[in-house]
Design a protein around this motif. Structure first.
Motif, mmCIF file in Angstrom:
data_model
loop_
_atom_site.group_PDB
_atom_site.id
_atom_site.type_symbol
_atom_site.label_atom_id
_atom_site.label_comp_id
_atom_site.label_asym_id
_atom_site.label_seq_id
_atom_site.Cartn_x
_atom_site.Cartn_y
_atom_site.Cartn_z
ATOM 1 N N SER A 147 6.446 10.208 4.586
ATOM 2 C CA SER A 147 6.416 9.554 5.882
ATOM 3 C C SER A 147 7.711 8.799 6.097
ATOM 4 O O SER A 147 8.561 8.727 5.191
ATOM 5 C CB SER A 147 5.221 8.593 5.948
ATOM 6 O OG SER A 147 5.143 7.973 7.207
ATOM 7 N N ASP A 148 7.883 8.247 7.290
ATOM 8 C CA ASP A 148 9.048 7.418 7.554
ATOM 9 C C ASP A 148 9.007 6.177 6.665
ATOM 10 O O ASP A 148 7.934 5.758 6.200
ATOM 11 C CB ASP A 148 9.081 6.999 9.023
ATOM 12 C CG ASP A 148 9.291 8.170 9.970
ATOM 13 O OD1 ASP A 148 9.851 9.194 9.517
ATOM 14 O OD2 ASP A 148 8.874 8.066 11.137
ATOM 15 N N ALA A 149 10.158 5.575 6.461
ATOM 16 C CA ALA A 149 10.223 4.361 5.651
ATOM 17 C C ALA A 149 9.317 3.292 6.250
ATOM 18 O O ALA A 149 9.378 3.018 7.455
ATOM 19 C CB ALA A 149 11.650 3.861 5.571
ATOM 20 N N PRO A 150 8.471 2.694 5.448
ATOM 21 C CA PRO A 150 7.546 1.685 5.979
ATOM 22 C C PRO A 150 8.264 0.393 6.342
ATOM 23 O O PRO A 150 9.255 0.018 5.720
ATOM 24 C CB PRO A 150 6.570 1.466 4.820
ATOM 25 C CG PRO A 150 7.386 1.760 3.602
ATOM 26 C CD PRO A 150 8.290 2.894 4.003
ATOM 27 N N SER A 151 7.754 -0.289 7.326
ATOM 28 C CA SER A 151 8.279 -1.603 7.682
ATOM 29 C C SER A 151 7.787 -2.625 6.664
ATOM 30 O O SER A 151 6.839 -2.372 5.904
ATOM 31 C CB SER A 151 7.797 -2.005 9.076
ATOM 32 O OG SER A 151 6.386 -2.155 9.078
ATOM 33 N N LEU A 152 8.395 -3.810 6.664
ATOM 34 C CA LEU A 152 7.926 -4.866 5.777
ATOM 35 C C LEU A 152 6.496 -5.260 6.125
ATOM 36 O O LEU A 152 5.694 -5.592 5.240
ATOM 37 C CB LEU A 152 8.849 -6.081 5.874
ATOM 38 C CG LEU A 152 10.274 -5.891 5.339
ATOM 39 C CD1 LEU A 152 11.069 -7.181 5.482
ATOM 40 C CD2 LEU A 152 10.257 -5.441 3.876
ATOM 41 N N GLU A 153 6.166 -5.190 7.409
ATOM 42 C CA GLU A 153 4.807 -5.523 7.832
ATOM 43 C C GLU A 153 3.809 -4.522 7.264
ATOM 44 O O GLU A 153 2.712 -4.901 6.823
ATOM 45 C CB GLU A 153 4.724 -5.547 9.358
ATOM 46 C CG GLU A 153 5.477 -6.695 10.025
ATOM 47 C CD GLU A 153 6.983 -6.488 10.055
ATOM 48 O OE1 GLU A 153 7.694 -7.476 10.316
ATOM 49 O OE2 GLU A 153 7.450 -5.340 9.830
ATOM 50 N N ALA A 154 4.189 -3.238 7.268
ATOM 51 C CA ALA A 154 3.295 -2.212 6.720
ATOM 52 C C ALA A 154 3.124 -2.376 5.213
ATOM 53 O O ALA A 154 2.026 -2.174 4.677
ATOM 54 C CB ALA A 154 3.841 -0.829 7.049
ATOM 55 N N ILE A 155 4.196 -2.732 4.520
ATOM 56 C CA ILE A 155 4.116 -2.969 3.078
ATOM 57 C C ILE A 155 3.182 -4.138 2.782
ATOM 58 O O ILE A 155 2.321 -4.066 1.898
ATOM 59 C CB ILE A 155 5.521 -3.221 2.499
ATOM 60 C CG1 ILE A 155 6.355 -1.936 2.561
ATOM 61 C CG2 ILE A 155 5.430 -3.743 1.065
ATOM 62 C CD1 ILE A 155 7.818 -2.135 2.210
ATOM 63 N N ALA A 156 3.344 -5.230 3.512
ATOM 64 C CA ALA A 156 2.493 -6.405 3.307
ATOM 65 C C ALA A 156 1.036 -6.099 3.612
ATOM 66 O O ALA A 156 0.126 -6.574 2.922
ATOM 67 C CB ALA A 156 2.990 -7.561 4.168
ATOM 68 N N GLU A 157 0.791 -5.295 4.631
ATOM 69 C CA GLU A 157 -0.580 -4.931 4.990
ATOM 70 C C GLU A 157 -1.238 -4.115 3.886
ATOM 71 O O GLU A 157 -2.417 -4.297 3.571
ATOM 72 C CB GLU A 157 -0.572 -4.139 6.296
ATOM 73 C CG GLU A 157 -1.911 -3.544 6.690
ATOM 74 C CD GLU A 157 -2.975 -4.588 6.982
ATOM 75 O OE1 GLU A 157 -4.171 -4.257 6.867
ATOM 76 O OE2 GLU A 157 -2.620 -5.741 7.317
ATOM 77 N N ALA A 158 -0.464 -3.222 3.272
ATOM 78 C CA ALA A 158 -1.024 -2.343 2.250
ATOM 79 C C ALA A 158 -1.136 -3.007 0.887
ATOM 80 O O ALA A 158 -2.107 -2.781 0.155
ATOM 81 C CB ALA A 158 -0.173 -1.085 2.137
ATOM 82 N N LEU A 159 -0.143 -3.822 0.520
ATOM 83 C CA LEU A 159 -0.054 -4.313 -0.859
ATOM 84 C C LEU A 159 -0.194 -5.819 -1.006
ATOM 85 O O LEU A 159 -0.311 -6.312 -2.121
ATOM 86 C CB LEU A 159 1.298 -3.888 -1.461
ATOM 87 C CG LEU A 159 1.611 -2.392 -1.434
ATOM 88 C CD1 LEU A 159 3.006 -2.143 -2.020
ATOM 89 C CD2 LEU A 159 0.564 -1.597 -2.203
ATOM 90 N N GLY A 160 -0.174 -6.538 0.083
ATOM 91 C CA GLY A 160 -0.239 -7.995 0.008
ATOM 92 C C GLY A 160 1.053 -8.622 0.481
ATOM 93 O O GLY A 160 2.101 -7.975 0.517
ATOM 94 N N GLY A 161 0.990 -9.893 0.843
ATOM 95 C CA GLY A 161 2.149 -10.597 1.377
ATOM 96 C C GLY A 161 3.244 -10.823 0.354
ATOM 97 O O GLY A 161 3.047 -10.668 -0.854
ATOM 98 N N PHE A 162 4.408 -11.197 0.849
ATOM 99 C CA PHE A 162 5.570 -11.451 -0.010
ATOM 100 C C PHE A 162 5.524 -12.874 -0.556
ATOM 101 O O PHE A 162 4.953 -13.774 0.052
ATOM 102 C CB PHE A 162 6.863 -11.211 0.777
ATOM 103 C CG PHE A 162 6.953 -9.828 1.356
ATOM 104 C CD1 PHE A 162 7.238 -8.749 0.528
ATOM 105 C CD2 PHE A 162 6.726 -9.594 2.700
ATOM 106 C CE1 PHE A 162 7.300 -7.465 1.048
ATOM 107 C CE2 PHE A 162 6.785 -8.318 3.229
ATOM 108 C CZ PHE A 162 7.072 -7.248 2.399
#
Length: 337
Positions: A299-314
Motif C-alpha cells: 500500500s501507499d506509505a502510511p501517515s503518522l496518524e495511520a501508524i498511531a491508529e494501528a500500533l499506538g501513539g508516539f
C-alpha cells in the motif's frame, strides 16, 4: 560486493529478520545478570533451538548470540580472553542451522555496543573501539557468518569505529541504531543524521536502520525519517513487540502477533526492506509477520496518524527531524495489546 545478503536482497522485495534473542533465552532459563554468550559453550542445544526457531518461523536472516561478545562487555564476566572463540562458536552453530534450512538463510553476526562511552565524554578511544570490534568480527568470520550486524548503537563515533573494524575484517555489514529518546539516540542523533553518517562512510553498510527503541510506532516514525532523506541503502526495521511491562518480577512486552503483523506490513509500506522484531518478539510473532507480508498487498506509505491508529501513539511529539526539542506526548494508547 557480492555476499549472501546482497544476493538475497536482489531477488526479493522484502526479507524477514529474526526476533528477540534475550526474550527467547530468558524463556529458556537464562537468569538476569548472566552473560548469554557463555551459553554458546554451555547450552549449545538451546542456542541451536534459538536459531532454529527463527528459521522455522520464516526468518530469512537471524542474528547470532553474540550481542555482548566484545572484550569490554565480556570482561564483566571474566570472559575477555574468550572473545574469538565465543563468537566463532556462535557463528558455527548458526552456520549449521542455516545450511540445513533448505532455502537461503543469512547468518548475521550480532555486534552490540561496547558498553563504554567514547571520548571526550568517556574514556573509550576510537582505536580501542576499532580493536574490540575487529577482534569480535574475526571470530564471527571464522565461524562462518555471512554478514556482520552492529546493533543498538547510540553514538556516531561508535558506529564509525565498527565500520572501520569490519573493513579490516573484510566483511560486509549492516548497522542499526536505537532511537529511544524522543526520536533520537541516547547521544542525540536523529534518523536524518544517521542517513548522512552512512552516506559519508568509506565502508558503507549493505543496509542500515533502527532497532529496539520504545515501541513499534516510534520505530516506524524513525523509518519515515530515513525514507525522507532518500538513502542509497535498504532500510532495516526491527521494532519491539509492544511496550515493556513489569509483571511478577519479569519484563513482558504487550504486543500480540496480530499487532506485529500489522507493524510488519506498515514497515514494508513505509519503505523498510529488512523487517524483524526486537525485544519481546517470539517465533509466534515472526510467523504472523511472515504470513502478513506474504498475503497482504502493498500500500501507499502510511501517515503518522495511520501508524498511531494501528500500533499506538508516539512517546514524544517530535522525532527531532523538524528541529523541535524533546517533548513527551500526552499519553500513549494502543488499539489492541
Amino acid at each position: 560486493m557480492s555476499n549472501a545478503l546482497s544476493d538475497l536482497l536482489s531477488t526479493r522485495d522484502w526479507l524477514l529478520a529474526d526476533g528477540a534473542t534475550g526474550t527467547t533465552l530468558f524463556n529458556m532459563g537464562l537468569q538476569s545478570g548472566d552473560a548469554p554468550e557463555f551459553w554458546n559453550f554451555e547450552h549449545r542445544d538451546r542456542i541451536t533451538a534459538l536459531y532454529q526457531g527463527a528459521v522455522d518461523a520464516g526468518s530469512d536472516i537471524f542474528l547470532t548470540n553474540t550481542f555482548g561478545g566484545n572484550a569490554s562487555r565480556l570482561k564483566l564476566h571474566g570472559g575477555e580472553n574468550q572473545v574469538h572463540e565465543i563468537n566463532k562458536v556462535a557463528a558455527e552453530i548458526g552456520r549449521e542451522v542455516a545450511d540445513k534450512a533448505g532455502r537461503a538463510v543469512v547468518v548475521a553476526g550480532s555486534v552490540g555496543p561496547t558498553g563504554d562511552i567514547m571520548v571526550p565524554m568517556g574514556s573509550l578511544t576510537h582505536e580501542s573501539a576499532v580493536e574490540m570490534f575487529h577482534e569480535q568480527a574475526e571470530g564471527l568470520k571464522a565461524g562462518g557468518a555471512d554478514v556482520l550486524w552492529v546493533e543498538t548503537i547510540s553514538a556516531a563515533e561508535e558506529f564509525k569505529a565498527a565500520a572501520e573494524a569490519f573493513a579490516l575484517a573484510d566483511m560486509p555489514w549492516c548497522g542499526t541504531m536505537s532511537f529511544d529518546t524522543a526520536g533520537r539516540t541516547m547521544m542525540g542523533l536523529t534518523s536524518a543524521e544517521l542517513v548522512k553518517l552512512v552516506g559519508k562512510l568509506p565502508n558503507p553498510p549493505v543496509a542500515f536502520g533502527a532497532n529496539c527503541g520504545v515501541g513499534a510506532s516510534d520505530l516506524l516514525r524513525t523509518v519515515n525519517g530515513f525514507t525522507a532523506a532518500s538513502p542509497a541503502q535498504p532500510i532495516i526495521a526491527k521494532g519491539n513487540a509492544g511496550i515493556p511491562k513489569y509483571v511478577d518480577g519479569h519484563i513482558h512486552y504487550d504486543g500480540t502477533p496480530d499487532l506485529m503483523a500489522d507493524y510488519a506490513c506498515l514497515a514494508r509500506d513505509s519503505g523498510a526492506t529488512i523487517i524483524g522484531g526486537c525485544c519481546g518478539t517470539t517465533p509466534d510473532h515472526l510467523r504472523a509477520m511472515r504470513a502478513a507480508l506474504e498475503t497482504r498487498p502493498t500500500s501507499d506509505a502510511p501517515s503518522l496518524e495511520a501508524i498511531a491508529e494501528a500500533l499506538g501513539g508516539f512517546s514524544s511529539v517530535s522525532d527531532g527531524t523538524d528541529g523541535a526539542g524533546p517533548v513527551r506526548a500526552a499519553r500513549r494508547g494502543r488499539r489492541r495489546a
